[in-house]
Design a protein around this motif. Sequence first.
Motif, PDB file in Angstrom:
ATOM      1  N   GLU A 220       1.049   4.211  -2.767  1.00 27.91           N
ATOM      2  CA  GLU A 220       0.823   5.621  -2.415  1.00 27.91           C
ATOM      3  C   GLU A 220       1.943   6.501  -2.960  1.00 27.91           C
ATOM      4  OE1 GLU A 220       0.233   5.619   1.815  1.00 27.91           O
ATOM      5  OE2 GLU A 220      -1.797   4.809   1.624  1.00 27.91           O
ATOM      6  N   LYS A 221       3.167   5.993  -2.940  1.00 28.03           N
ATOM      7  CA  LYS A 221       4.312   6.751  -3.473  1.00 28.03           C
ATOM      8  C   LYS A 221       4.148   6.985  -4.982  1.00 28.03           C
ATOM      9  CE  LYS A 221       7.211   6.816   0.122  1.00 28.03           C
ATOM     10  NZ  LYS A 221       7.547   8.020   0.797  1.00 28.03           N
TER      11      LYS A 221
ATOM     12  N   ARG B  18       0.839  -1.207   0.000  1.00 29.21           N
ATOM     13  CA  ARG B  18       0.000   0.000   0.000  1.00 29.21           C
ATOM     14  C   ARG B  18       0.873   1.256   0.000  1.00 29.21           C
ATOM     15  NH1 ARG B  18      -5.358   1.189   1.586  1.00 29.21           N
ATOM     16  NH2 ARG B  18      -5.566   3.362   2.218  1.00 29.21           N
ATOM     17  N   GLU B  19       1.929   1.239   0.807  1.00 28.99           N
ATOM     18  CA  GLU B  19       2.844   2.380   0.884  1.00 28.99           C
ATOM     19  C   GLU B  19       3.524   2.634  -0.471  1.00 28.99           C
ATOM     20  OE1 GLU B  19       7.063   2.847   2.936  1.00 28.99           O
ATOM     21  OE2 GLU B  19       5.438   2.896   4.417  1.00 28.99           O
TER      22      GLU B  19
END
Length: 85
Positions: free
Chosen positions: A61-62, A57-58
């Motif tokens: 998001e990036k 998920r991170e």
Amino acid sequence: MTRDVMQEKILTILVQDFEFQEPGLDDNLRDDHGFDSIDAIELLGKIERILGFSLTREEKEKAMEIRTINDILDYLERIQQGRAQ
């Protein structure tokens, strides 16, 4: 995977799947090629296939910071480096 190999794969995807005409590495994806959020989601799925693993998920998001093809390549390099550690 080297940056040159990634570049070739990304350019092929953008031309074949998203119908980009002569994409430049510093073209703004949205302004110059009409790339939208749905396209971005589809491209992330194709990136996962290139890398051979699912993005966190991170990491996804990036991807919201991506504006150019060079940004995509920088993003892929960061992910590969992060996974190699």
